[in-house]
Design a protein around this motif. Structure first.
Motif, PDB file in Angstrom:
ATOM      1  N   MET A   1       0.829  -1.207   0.000  1.00 43.55           N
ATOM      2  CA  MET A   1       0.000   0.000   0.000  1.00 43.55           C
ATOM      3  C   MET A   1       0.864   1.257   0.000  1.00 43.55           C
ATOM      4  SD  MET A   1      -3.155   0.445  -0.168  1.00 43.55           S
ATOM      5  CE  MET A   1      -4.057   1.941  -0.369  1.00 43.55           C
ATOM      6  N   PHE A   5       1.470   4.234  -2.928  1.00 40.65           N
ATOM      7  CA  PHE A   5       1.358   5.673  -2.644  1.00 40.65           C
ATOM      8  C   PHE A   5       2.612   6.412  -3.102  1.00 40.65           C
ATOM      9  CE2 PHE A   5      -2.298   6.036   0.375  1.00 40.65           C
ATOM     10  CZ  PHE A   5      -2.822   7.156  -0.236  1.00 40.65           C
ATOM     11  N   LEU A   7       4.692   5.506  -5.329  1.00 36.08           N
ATOM     12  CA  LEU A   7       4.742   5.522  -6.791  1.00 36.08           C
ATOM     13  C   LEU A   7       3.830   6.599  -7.342  1.00 36.08           C
ATOM     14  CD1 LEU A   7       5.985   4.117  -9.213  1.00 36.08           C
ATOM     15  CD2 LEU A   7       4.022   2.588  -9.280  1.00 36.08           C
ATOM     16  N   LEU A   8       2.650   6.720  -6.741  1.00 35.47           N
ATOM     17  CA  LEU A   8       1.711   7.756  -7.178  1.00 35.47           C
ATOM     18  C   LEU A   8       2.333   9.143  -7.027  1.00 35.47           C
ATOM     19  CD1 LEU A   8      -1.141   8.739  -7.999  1.00 35.47           C
ATOM     20  CD2 LEU A   8      -1.687   8.794  -5.580  1.00 35.47           C
ATOM     21  N   SER A  11       5.101   9.768  -9.486  1.00 34.37           N
ATOM     22  CA  SER A  11       4.672   9.989 -10.874  1.00 34.37           C
ATOM     23  C   SER A  11       4.027  11.359 -11.023  1.00 34.37           C
ATOM     24  CB  SER A  11       3.719   8.878 -11.325  1.00 34.37           C
ATOM     25  OG  SER A  11       2.583   8.878 -10.500  1.00 34.37           O
ATOM     26  N   LEU A  12       3.319  11.811  -9.991  1.00 36.06           N
ATOM     27  CA  LEU A  12       2.772  13.175 -10.036  1.00 36.06           C
ATOM     28  C   LEU A  12       3.912  14.192 -10.051  1.00 36.06           C
ATOM     29  CD1 LEU A  12      -0.311  12.908  -7.645  1.00 36.06           C
ATOM     30  CD2 LEU A  12      -0.309  13.082 -10.138  1.00 36.06           C
ATOM     31  N   LEU A  14       6.810  13.713 -11.184  1.00 34.64           N
ATOM     32  CA  LEU A  14       7.431  13.658 -12.509  1.00 34.64           C
ATOM     33  C   LEU A  14       6.690  14.558 -13.486  1.00 34.64           C
ATOM     34  CD1 LEU A  14       9.565  12.324 -14.302  1.00 34.64           C
ATOM     35  CD2 LEU A  14       7.885  10.579 -14.864  1.00 34.64           C
ATOM     36  N   ILE A  15       5.341  14.496 -13.426  1.00 32.64           N
ATOM     37  CA  ILE A  15       4.541  15.362 -14.308  1.00 32.64           C
ATOM     38  C   ILE A  15       4.874  16.821 -14.057  1.00 32.64           C
ATOM     39  CG2 ILE A  15       2.247  16.355 -14.453  1.00 32.64           C
ATOM     40  CD1 ILE A  15       1.224  14.020 -15.436  1.00 32.64           C
TER      41      ILE A  15
END
Lengths: 566, 163
Positions: A1, A5, A7-8, A11-12, A14-15
């Motif tokens: 879990m 999180f 990773l999320l 990745s955000l 990274l954007i």
């Protein structure tokens, strides 16, 4: 879990990073300027055709590709920001959107911008393009320094539109810069650095600084600080900046031929008359350093009554090679024929008008203060440029030790190999003594001490002047003396820089020729009071005599007795 | 939460839903950033300027051309033609093998392989496969005409410049 999180979040992140990077690399300075230009130009456009063209144009890098200026193609992108330079509607615009002044015959697409303005033509930000980076060799040239670029294509006589350049060219001769510095085709001085390329290698600030304070960048520089108005400094800087090696109108082959011809040009011949000498004196701008009558360069000795001080032969020898003739002089060897030297010598020796004031105080002011200073502190107007430095009369230790007859002799006969001239044609023997006693009473606040133990008289040199003795003297010298007198005995040892009086230059033939072996031996044995020279009386006697022999070999005066300055 | 931590096998329906949601967002974000980077890299592939002769260049004021004049610009390989108050720029590069064609009374002749074009640049004879290009011509703010070789226009497109 937790891992999903993380990773999320990453990745955000990274954007965000990608968006920021894209935004930063597309948000360029010039886009704003171009938008601003298109906006304003629309309002100011003269016709509908122009308006249509403006409406159809997008934002893009404007580039001029310029061939034929150097070996490589020049790329100028200045018009990317300076879009209005050829738009007559922007006469009163704000930088960078401003019309360029009319330059007949120089189209932007043919000449570009950096050929004249310097800077970095490929740069697309103000910082890059204007060459503000410390390591960019040619930052933007402001007025009036941009005049230096005109000389890259327009040879002498320089254009009327470049008054600073024209003035700088004249000043280069007026301040006798030509004496020390070589500029190919202009001057052939040997004493200072070659300035043919100086504009390529140095920026404006450095050039100005080097004129105003020559020691700022090279502590050992012997260039004098010229007394110069601010606008003269500026004009000279413009001229120096224009020296960028091969000018653009010269091709390598004709340049080589021209340079050869120039190098082989003979010096001009003059008739050996005082008039010709005076003309040469004026044309060489001797008074840029020396004083003669009303003219005073405030850097070198007064020549107003030179006929009373020096012989013709002395002046000719001095002009031929001042630095060999007077070690430590910073007068350059000018490019002169023998007849010109003789003419100048004849002119200078013809100057014999001198009214000697009666009072020693006034005599001192006229004859001595230019070098020894008004307060006798050895800091006269020109003291900086003399080596050895003028004696400091306030140095009580030295002057209370110095035998009076030696001082009188030095005033009457001068000190050979230095700037101290013989005054015997101006001052009588009694006047010399009077003047020196006035100097003593005025500047020395203490009385002469009685020596408790008088020095024993020094006999003749018992050690023969032989290669072995010189070798032994050399070894001792390199152990004991080099720190101040230098490895080669020129008085420029590592400790010498901040020593006053400076260590003696033992290579000076003229000076050493006038010094007896006995005086050398005593100076080594007892040291010299009031100077940095310590007593070396604990060295074996023969070693001291070896040193005397070695010092004799340095000055090439041989095993000789003094030549009395001849 | 504590039970899920102790034994993920027994995670509840809610946790399952949240997990799917998170993985979708994560995947979306990754794809989006990859896409943005990809697009931007593609943009970077195309040079913004090149070091060749400039494709956009000035050819002087309209007054410099008499009516009916054809002025050749050899470096740019373009001829600028004035017809009344109208201007056009026509390429001088033969569409066959790239020789520079010569303007003649009847149009353009290629010296290499004998292609012939009429005055509008249409192929009349020879091996040339296509007509000569016409370039966009515009008036710059200082009144000069400007040819843009990157923008081709239809043959017979003239720019009208009012005096």
């Amino acid at each position: 879990m937790r891992i999903s999180f993380a990773l999320l979040l990453s990745s955000l992140a990274l954007i965000v990073v990608v968006v920021v990077v894209i935004a930063q690399s597309t948000d360029e300075e010039w886009r704003d300027y171009q938008l601003e230009y298109l906006d304003q130009a629309m309002g100011r456009a003269s016709s509908d055709t122009v308006r249509q063209a403006l409406a159809a144009s997008g934002l893009e890098i404007q580039q001029d590709t310029l061939a034929g200026f150097e070996d490589t193609t020049r790329i100028d992108r200045c018009r990317t920001c300076h879009m209005a330079i050829d738009d007559p509607q922007f006469e009163n615009g704000q930088h960078p959107l401003k019309t360029h002044p009319k330059m007949a015959g120089h189209s932007f697409s043919e000449f570009g911008c950096t050929v004249c303005h310097a800077g970095n033509g490929r740069g697309l930000t103000t910082y890059d393009a204007h060459g503000d980076d410390h390591f960019w060799p040619e930052p933007l040239l402001a007025a009036p320094y941009i005049e230096s670029s005109c000389a890259r294509c327009h040879p002498e006589p320089y254009l009327d539109e470049t008054p600073h350049l024209r003035r700088g060219r004249k000043l280069f001769e007026k301040y006798a810069c030509v004496g020390c510095h070589t500029i190919r085709g202009v001057s052939r001085g040997k004493l200072g650095p070659d300035l043919t390329d100086v504009g390529t290698n140095f920026k404006i600030d450095y050039l100005t600084e080097s004129i105003v304070d020559p020691k700022a960048n090279a502590i050992t520089s012997i260039m004098p600080k010229f007394v110069m108005a601010q606008k003269d400094v500026q004009a000279l800087t413009v001229f120096l900046k224009s020296r960028r090696g091969r000018q653009m109108f010269e091709d390598p082959v004709t340049l080589r031929i021209k340079t050869k011809e120039w190098e082989q040009e003979a010096a001009r011949e003059l008739s050996e008359t005082p008039d010709a000498g005076q003309m040469a004196f004026d044309e060489r701008f001797c008074a840029s350093c020396h004083k003669l009558g009303q003219e005073d360069g405030k850097l070198a000795p007064d020549l107003s009554f030179q006929g009373l001080l020096r012989e013709k032969e002395y002046i000719v020898a001095h002009l031929s090679d001042p630095r060999r003739h007077t070690y430590g002089s910073n007068m350059p060897t000018f490019f002169m024929s023998e007849s010109e030297k003789k003419a100048i010598a004849i002119y200078l020796t013809s100057l014999t008008a001198f009214d000697l004031p009666a009072a020693p105080k006034e005599q001192y002011a006229l004859l001595c203060s230019r070098c020894h200073g008004e307060e006798g502190a050895g800091d006269g107007l020109i003291a900086e440029n003399l080596l050895p430095r003028p004696r400091q009369f306030t140095n009580a230790k030295f002057f209370n030790w110095l035998p009076e007859d030696r001082a009188w002799n030095d005033i009457a006969n001068g000190v050979p190999g230095t700037a101290m001239p013989p005054f015997k044609k101006i001052l009588s023997e009694s006047q010399v003594q009077e003047l020196f006693s006035w100097v003593r009473s005025e500047f020395l606040k203490s009385d002469r001490k009685k020596w408790k133990r008088p020095r024993p008289k020094t006999g003749a040199n018992p050690v023969a002047y032989s290669p072995e003795s010189i070798k032994r003297g050399h070894d001792a010298f390199q152990l004991r003396c080099y720190g101040c007198h230098g490895r080669i005995g020129d008085g420029n040892g590592p400790n010498a820089v901040d020593m006053l009086p400076r260590p003696r230059n033992l290579m000076s033939t003229a000076f050493m020729g006038a010094v007896t072996d006995q005086r050398l031996f005593e100076s080594i044995t007892y040291g010299i009071v009031g100077t940095g020279m310590p007593a070396w009386d604990y060295l074996p006697k023969t070693q001291r005599w070896d040193l005397v022999n070695f010092v004799r070999s340095l000055s090439k005066t041989g095993p000789a007795a003094p030549s009395n300055g001849k | 939460m504590t039970t899920a931590n102790l034994n993920p096998e027994r995670a509840t329906e809610a946790v399952e839903g949240r997990r799917t949601f998170i993985s979708w967002i994560t995947a979306g974000a990754l794809v989006l950033s990859a896409g943005l980077m990809g697009i931007f890299n593609l943009i970077f592939l195309r040079p913004r300027v090149t070091y060749g002769p400039p494709s956009k260049f000035r050819v002087g004021k309209p007054d410099g051309y008499s009516s009916g004049a054809e002025v050749v610009f050899p470096a740019a390989r373009v001829v600028v033609r004035r017809r009344g108050d109208e201007f056009a720029a026509i390429s001088l590069v033969c569409t066959h093998l790239g020789c520079v064609v010569n303007p003649t009374d009847s149009g353009f002749d290629c010296p290499c392989h004998g292609s012939k074009y009429d005055s509008a640049g249409n192929v009349v004879a020879g091996p040339a496969p296509k007509r000569l290009s016409w370039y966009r011509i515009a008036q710059a703010p200082n009144g000069e005409l400007e040819v843009d070789k990157r923008k081709e226009v239809d043959s017979g497109t003239y720019l009208e410049v009012k005096a």
